[in-house]
Write a protein that holds these residues in place. Sequence first.
Motif, PDB file in Angstrom:
ATOM      1  N   LYS A 102      75.161 -28.979  47.194  1.00  0.00           N
ATOM      2  CA  LYS A 102      74.942 -29.026  47.763  1.00  0.00           C
ATOM      3  C   LYS A 102      74.706 -30.959  48.240  1.00  0.00           C
ATOM      4  N   PHE A 103      74.716 -31.497  46.855  1.00  0.00           N
ATOM      5  CA  PHE A 103      74.701 -33.082  47.038  1.00  0.00           C
ATOM      6  C   PHE A 103      76.414 -33.119  48.151  1.00  0.00           C
ATOM      7  N   ARG A 136      76.072 -25.143  42.407  1.00  0.00           N
ATOM      8  CA  ARG A 136      75.332 -25.201  43.936  1.00  0.00           C
ATOM      9  C   ARG A 136      74.380 -26.849  43.676  1.00  0.00           C
ATOM     10  N   PHE A 137      74.312 -27.291  42.484  1.00  0.00           N
ATOM     11  CA  PHE A 137      73.144 -28.572  43.194  1.00  0.00           C
ATOM     12  C   PHE A 137      74.678 -29.397  43.300  1.00  0.00           C
ATOM     13  N   TRP A 138      75.966 -29.679  42.703  1.00  0.00           N
ATOM     14  CA  TRP A 138      76.668 -30.445  43.601  1.00  0.00           C
ATOM     15  C   TRP A 138      76.938 -30.622  44.478  1.00  0.00           C
ATOM     16  N   ARG A 164      76.169 -21.909  37.405  1.00  0.00           N
ATOM     17  CA  ARG A 164      76.337 -22.048  38.777  1.00  0.00           C
ATOM     18  C   ARG A 164      75.224 -22.530  39.208  1.00  0.00           C
ATOM     19  N   ALA A 165      73.855 -22.406  38.334  1.00  0.00           N
ATOM     20  CA  ALA A 165      73.151 -23.652  39.104  1.00  0.00           C
ATOM     21  C   ALA A 165      73.674 -25.152  39.305  1.00  0.00           C
TER      22      ALA A 165
END
Lengths: 240, 240
Positions: free
Chosen positions: A102-103, A98-100, A94-95
């Motif tokens: 947002k990227f 979210r990271f990608w 999940r993290a």
Amino acid sequence: MASSKEEVTLLGASASPFVCRAKIALNLKGVEYKFVEENLRNKSDLLLKSNPVYKKVPVLLHNEKPISESLVIVEYIDETWKNNPILPSQPYQRALARFWSKFIDDKVVGAAWKSVFTVDEKEREKNVAEVYEVLQFLENELKDQKFFGGEEVGLVDVAGVYIAFWIPMLQEIAGLELLSSEKFPKLYKWSQEFVNHPVVKESLPPRDPIHLCETQFLRKIVWSVECGLLGSYRSQVEGS
Amino acid sequence: MASSKEEVTLLGASASPFVCRAKIALNLKGVEYKFVEENLRNKSDLLLKSNPVYKKVPVLLHNEKPISESLVIVEYIDETWKNNPILPSQPYQRALARFWSKFIDDKVVGAAWKSVFTVDEKEREKNVAEVYEVLQFLENELKDQKFFGGEEVGLVDVAGVYIAFWIPMLQEIAGLELLSSEKFPKLYKWSQEFVNHPVVKESLPPRDPIHLCETQFLRKIVWSVECGLLGSYRSQVEGS
């Protein structure tokens, strides 16, 4: 889990990749909703009241409660309707999702814009190089998966509709090569799989570069035409 | 739920509000972790390897798996260690928490920066007005709650450490009034409650405006000194 009596309304503009994210998420879940096309040059009172901070689409109204910001909306949809999960179940995955996603918002959207709307040749080369750099990260991240979400469409795919559907139109208009099969074979293949996914396909607006860009980005387009940037594209269209 | 045998390491810089968010989240959960102070002018191989995209702190390493971006890290911590929840349980409240924490990153951080580091008087007034505008949204959102999370510290509070702890230092350095008790009585009261919350307090670096700003923002500070912006502050400090 939501009951069947709920009212779901999406305030949007068909030309917007951010609105399209919300549509894809709702359609993946099979949620019935009403789509309200906003005139972005004369926004409705409902939009202004529902998103007083940004005054932007998309806004999802669920039983009259408003939610703004496309990625927040997608997570809300995923948490409210549990079928066909969009985010993975494990915290680490999940993290990463979210990271990608947002990227894509922080790095890809801005870089693609700049590269399309820069007139100065040197500046433009620099911007295109930046697009290549950020897309390369996604090419590597995709690995040999069908989608970023694995076998199924996930959060990064939904966020990436901008890359799969809008970037090809932007590059066509500007006569640039950003997402090519030679340079990014995996990402290119993904983009084809993604836009042809039945749920995604029904969520996309008709493919009409000038219209889609005009609707959303009129001033920049006009400015680009004035600068001669769109000359080659226009001559093709007018000649056909 | 995480077992007790896990290795948790936070790569950070004490002066960073974004690193502080991860510290607060870990401390709220009572997670034991190793803090590694990075030299941001000579980043470790571990940092560069763990966050190849941004090469920035914070990075959380959980059993050697790296997670970057402070709000992503806080959500990861909340999903991995279930005690003392940081996000609410209801999807709508979760969406609001994500919306407002993103708002702090997108709107407050940038506006505060600009207002502090602008030399031109008119430009500065405009930037300060922008800070007032964005803080007013948070003043309204806080309502009469102790924290944005209600009775307990939540995601928006954690994200807001920048407002509660860093903005007062920035305004002191620049001789500005941004977060005052007159202008924002609720938000000011919240900031006091928040920085004095026992878990938050132990997570904050020592209050040392010049050091904290120098460490992270050296070049801008140097430039500000050169422009005479820090004159008033310096004379106070040197005279004490």
